[in-house]
Motif scaffolding. Structure first.
Motif, short mmCIF file in Angstrom:
data_model
loop_
_atom_site.label_atom_id
_atom_site.label_comp_id
_atom_site.label_asym_id
_atom_site.label_seq_id
_atom_site.Cartn_x
_atom_site.Cartn_y
_atom_site.Cartn_z
N VAL A 79 0.84 -1.20 0.00
CA VAL A 79 0.00 0.00 0.00
C VAL A 79 0.88 1.25 0.00
CG1 VAL A 79 -1.77 1.29 1.23
CG2 VAL A 79 -1.79 -1.21 1.30
N PRO A 80 0.64 2.21 -0.91
CA PRO A 80 1.33 3.49 -0.81
C PRO A 80 0.98 4.16 0.53
CG PRO A 80 0.22 3.26 -2.93
CD PRO A 80 -0.26 2.14 -2.08
N GLU A 81 1.98 4.58 1.24
CA GLU A 81 1.74 5.10 2.60
C GLU A 81 0.73 6.23 2.65
OE1 GLU A 81 4.38 5.72 6.62
OE2 GLU A 81 5.36 5.71 4.67
N PRO A 82 0.68 7.15 1.65
CA PRO A 82 -0.33 8.22 1.72
C PRO A 82 -1.77 7.71 1.65
CG PRO A 82 1.44 8.82 0.20
CD PRO A 82 1.63 7.37 0.55
N LEU A 83 -1.98 6.47 1.19
CA LEU A 83 -3.35 5.94 1.09
C LEU A 83 -3.75 5.09 2.30
CD1 LEU A 83 -3.49 4.92 -2.69
CD2 LEU A 83 -3.99 7.13 -1.62
N TRP A 84 -2.88 5.03 3.30
CA TRP A 84 -3.19 4.29 4.53
C TRP A 84 -3.45 5.29 5.65
CZ3 TRP A 84 -4.10 -0.79 5.05
CH2 TRP A 84 -4.16 -1.32 6.34
N PRO A 85 -4.45 5.11 6.49
CA PRO A 85 -5.25 3.89 6.69
C PRO A 85 -6.55 3.82 5.89
CG PRO A 85 -5.69 5.39 8.46
CD PRO A 85 -4.67 6.08 7.59
N GLU A 86 -6.77 4.74 4.94
CA GLU A 86 -8.02 4.70 4.20
C GLU A 86 -8.22 3.34 3.51
OE1 GLU A 86 -10.54 7.28 0.87
OE2 GLU A 86 -8.42 7.69 1.18
N MET A 87 -7.12 2.74 3.04
CA MET A 87 -7.23 1.47 2.34
C MET A 87 -7.38 0.27 3.28
SD MET A 87 -4.78 1.67 -1.02
CE MET A 87 -4.65 -0.13 -0.98
#
Length: 354
Positions: free
Chosen positions: A159-167
């Motif tokens: 997971v790309p870190e900017p998209l966590w924790p949304e993902m």
């Protein structure tokens, strides 16, 4: 659903490959567009099996007007690798013509935000044209899923870190056990190239990436291919698409992350390498926790003799993510991946393996 068969010309006369592309049309132009592919590493089959069950579910949703976001699916994303067999063994990870990993060297945008892709008629190797076409198919989709698997493994996500924790919603829907978060690409894998393009496009509109999802989904191990697991994965992907508004939601409760879920930066991954060549005896399995110095494997180098096995120990405490599927190893080969409680000595940011 509309199915298109695209032709990718080979490098020599009489050779061509077929890429099957399924397109489903959503009823709501404002709903997220989705792209899902499987089999980019052509010797990895769990994703193909999952799409076998997911595609009819999406067809039914489209027919009933419940498919909101238009969706593109490529169940065999690498017909070139699918055709590579040597003495009865399938070789689907690397191009036999160029020795390049099929999931590396995807084109990314330059500093000006412009990405150069190879046209279908470009006089370059077929794998380059295939990679460009896959990026074109995924382009402008805020949800992009690339289905893979590891050797022997729990189910986990890159997971790309900017998209966590949304993902985390995807991890919960799939009942995944771990996520590796990366903050910069290095090898231009498909996921990295798609995220770079997403980021470049977002900069032009304020930089907001909310609602975006791009990931490599590792659907356990290479041998984890059966009807039960494939149905479970298809149902998990369908729940995720409902949660993200691609398919109309029903009354089902949203799943939670597993209580023992592990999410760490990719810098925490220890790649445990073989100190000698020989036959592997593993002492731990994916999903187990280990302590620093614990024996995780032995390598038999001189069978039946005193001192004929070399012990391999955990470099630090952590969680066993994967292990090698073949039990004969060369010195220097990877044996296990362990997600360490602390950052690994050899810091990693992009893809873990060649």
């Amino acid at each position: 659903m509309k199915t298109e068969i695209e032709t990718i010309a080979g490098e020599t006369p009489g050779v061509a490959y077929q890429l099957t592309v399924h397109r489903l049309t959503g009823s709501d132009a404002s709903a997220p567009r989705t792209y899902i592919q499987a089999g980019l590493h052509a010797d990895e089959r769990p994703g193909v099996a999952a799409l076998h069950y997911l595609i009819p579910m999406l067809e039914q949703a489209e027919a009933e007007g419940r498919l909101l976001g238009s969706t593109t699916l490529v169940p065999h994303a690498n017909p070139i690798g699918a055709a590579q067999h040597l003495f009865g063994d399938h070789m689907g990870r690397f191009s036999m013509g160029t020795r390049v990993n099929f999931n590396r060297d995807f084109p990314v945008p330059g500093k000006d935000g412009v990405r150069t892709l190879d046209a279908a008629s470009a006089p370059v190797f077929a794998e380059r044209r295939l990679k460009s076409r896959l990026l074109e198919l995924a382009d402008d989709c805020p949800i992009v899923l690339d289905l893979h698997c590891d050797d022997e493994s729990v189910q986990y996500l890159y997971v790309p870190e900017p998209l966590w924790p949304e993902m985390a919603d995807l991890a919960a829907c799939l009942d995944a056990e771990a996520a590796l978060l990366w903050d910069s690409g290095s090898d231009c894998a498909f996921e990295e190239a798609v995220f770079e393009q997403m980021t470049a496009r977002a900069r032009k509109s304020g930089g907001d990436l909310s609602g975006h999802c791009v990931t490599t989904v590792e659907l356990r191990g290479q041998n984890d291919v059966d009807a039960g697991l494939a149905r479970k994965d298809a149902e998990g992907l369908y729940r995720f698409l409902q949660k993200r508004g691609v398919v109309a939601a029903d009354d089902s409760a949203s799943p939670d992350l597993r209580a023992d879920f592990v999410a760490r930066q990719i810098r925490h991954v220890e790649m445990v390498e073989a100190p000698a060549g020989g036959t592997i005896l593993f002492h731990v399995a994916p999903g187990e926790r280990v302590q620093a110095g614990q024996m995780v494997a032995e390598i038999i180098v001189d069978p039946g003799r005193s001192g004929g096995a070399v012990a391999v120990t955990a470099p630090q405490a952590g969680y066993v993510l994967t292990r090698r599927i073949r039990r004969f190893v060369r010195m220097g080969d990877n044996l296990l991946k362990i997600i360490g409680d602390n950052q690994a000595v050899a810091s990693r940011t992009g893809a873990l393996e060649d």
